[in-house]
Design a protein around this motif. Sequence first.
Motif, PDB file in Angstrom:
ATOM      1  N   GLN A 111       0.847  -1.196   0.000  1.00  0.00           N
ATOM      2  CA  GLN A 111       0.000   0.000   0.000  1.00  0.00           C
ATOM      3  C   GLN A 111       0.885   1.248   0.000  1.00  0.00           C
ATOM      4  O   GLN A 111       0.959   1.999   0.964  1.00  0.00           O
ATOM      5  CB  GLN A 111      -0.943  -0.022   1.194  1.00  0.00           C
ATOM      6  N   THR A 112       1.554   1.467  -1.127  1.00  0.00           N
ATOM      7  CA  THR A 112       2.566   2.517  -1.215  1.00  0.00           C
ATOM      8  C   THR A 112       1.985   3.911  -1.040  1.00  0.00           C
ATOM      9  O   THR A 112       2.558   4.755  -0.340  1.00  0.00           O
ATOM     10  CB  THR A 112       3.304   2.418  -2.562  1.00  0.00           C
ATOM     11  N   GLU A 113       0.862   4.192  -1.676  1.00  0.00           N
ATOM     12  CA  GLU A 113       0.253   5.522  -1.559  1.00  0.00           C
ATOM     13  C   GLU A 113      -0.195   5.803  -0.132  1.00  0.00           C
ATOM     14  O   GLU A 113      -0.062   6.922   0.363  1.00  0.00           O
ATOM     15  CB  GLU A 113      -0.922   5.651  -2.532  1.00  0.00           C
ATOM     16  N   LYS A 114      -0.728   4.787   0.525  1.00  0.00           N
ATOM     17  CA  LYS A 114      -1.119   4.931   1.928  1.00  0.00           C
ATOM     18  C   LYS A 114       0.105   5.257   2.780  1.00  0.00           C
ATOM     19  O   LYS A 114       0.050   6.096   3.682  1.00  0.00           O
ATOM     20  CB  LYS A 114      -1.782   3.641   2.413  1.00  0.00           C
ATOM     21  N   GLU A 149       1.073   8.824   2.292  1.00  0.00           N
ATOM     22  CA  GLU A 149       0.094   9.691   2.967  1.00  0.00           C
ATOM     23  C   GLU A 149       0.385   9.776   4.468  1.00  0.00           C
ATOM     24  O   GLU A 149       0.303  10.856   5.062  1.00  0.00           O
ATOM     25  CB  GLU A 149      -1.305   9.134   2.728  1.00  0.00           C
ATOM     26  N   LEU A 206       8.704   3.560  -5.494  1.00  0.00           N
ATOM     27  CA  LEU A 206       7.974   4.290  -6.530  1.00  0.00           C
ATOM     28  C   LEU A 206       8.837   4.600  -7.750  1.00  0.00           C
ATOM     29  O   LEU A 206       8.339   5.147  -8.737  1.00  0.00           O
ATOM     30  CB  LEU A 206       7.420   5.591  -5.958  1.00  0.00           C
TER      31      LEU A 206
END
Length: 620
Positions: free
Chosen positions: A503-506, A509, A536
Amino acid sequence: MERRLSAILAADVVGYSRLMERDEAGTFDRLRTRRTELFEPEIASHHGRVFKLMGDGLLAEFGSVVDAVECAVSLQRGMAERNAAVAEEERFNVRIGINIGEVIVDGDDRYGEGVNVAARLEQLALPGGICISGKVAKEVEKKLAFRFDSAGRQKVKNIEEPIDVYHVRIDASSPRRILHKRGISRLWWALGVPAAIVALLAAWMALYYPGAETSPVVSNTIPSVAVLPFKDLSVDKSLGYLGEGVANDVIAILSRFSDIAVVSRTSSFAYQDKEGDIRQIGKELGVGYVVEGSVRKEGDRVRIVAQLVNAKTGDHVWADRFDKSGTDPWALQDELTGKIVGAMTGEFGAIRKADYSQAWGKDSTNLAEYDYYLRAESQLNLYTKEGLERSGEISRQGLQVFPRSPLLTVELGWSHWLKVALLHSSDPQVDLQEAERLVNQVLADKNLSPQVTRLANWLNAWLLTLKRDHDGAVVAMNKAIAAAPYNAFTLTDAASIFLQAGQTEKALELTDVAGARDPALSWFVNYVRGFIFIVLGKNEDAVEVLKTTEFADAPLQLAIAYMRIGRQADARAAVEKMLKLAPGATIQSWRQTWNFRDPSILDQAAVDLAHAGLPGSPTQ
């Protein structure tokens, strides 16, 4: 025109637009199912009626405010049960607000301030949480067993007067306890950790030992804080609202830390506009620390001075000045409050540092359980081989005196894990097994304090990650965050768990949130962002942030990023730096500290490190 008094429940789905963009038809069907199978039956069974449906929410009316609150709790528990069975990206997190007030009856619809306030309260609720007005809290305080966490008086859009706001603590099932001071019965709530009317220890005893009475003394278990209203030093005395608002926000945020007990607003604001000795105020409130400050304005620049005072001695522990330009008072308040709280809290904040000093200043024959923890934690946070060894020794000494202490047990577990994570372990498998044994021992206890809940689930998240149970690790990490949702250090490390779970975007964030809350934590935030940027493919960005920190294996991550942008010489220099910090580091020992859901991430990184000169084979 018919008017009547009603309890209004407002609910909506957090992030509904994002869910619709991802899967419009599926999201709509699942939301409709939640309404027909959970929301509508629960509301009806609690004698309520849905009078308005929106795309992602609803409004319901109840004749009884008790029914409304009980219904809201049932709804959130039902949502949690259903969310547990679906993938995280498909979960619905609902916010609920409840108000009681006069409404205008127009056929089947309802209008008026009673409805408007409920909608604003819903916007203040946490995902999966319930926010109620002071009127609701007062009405149900003696009729329900749920605890309420005061968030102070808050100004909301299109409502002229500030609203007394409370969060419902859904997981609490024991009755609240009413204590007495000078013959006056009052009800107090602490946010995140129980606090007393007179003494924080009294509430702690009331929660864990119902029926016990205790005299008003300062808690020796966790630091206790009272926040006084910030004084208005503006020439025209026009910033009183900001002084109160900042203090309210500091109370609300501090109270979400599992290792700090905060006196309620009702108590600390009783000293508004009163001059007095901080030592006497601290004694009356039963706290170890007092936060006070002032606000002033020059042009469009707001200046806030905050200070933390030792309530026993009157000495200043910490003070700082915060300046911000702008015309939006609420934005100014939010940013300045975040900076104040960030400077005081967390593993490296002013409160913890002061507690470390007090613990080491005590005679070793007279140490309490929490003193042993503070001593061990102060050594743990050195992040050196010697510090970790010393931390383990102190925890074991404490366990000889307090053999059933979950706090000292989980602290010992952390020392074993960090020896592996920081590449200082002579036998990583033995240390990992011992950490797992200790954390499982702690988690077997179902009556853990919020502080231990955070530490145990946080450690468990790492251990589950290394066992490739990424879903279990995410669940454990979410429990740790729930126990202390404002702890920037925990949020930052949680990003590493989510990163490895895919869950890279999480993960990114979380580092954004943590960095905003505590700018002084940049050395750790940048460390975690480094690996996120590598995953990323943003290797230039990874180099920029990793150059600012040497925490843990940051030099090795920097070497990976350098290799991927063709700077082999710099990569080798970074590996040499790592070997000076941890002479026994090898590719194999490094691989034991990370475990990605996608194994190719670690495989390629190991190849890069081999080319950069780290000893060992790139294959496991």
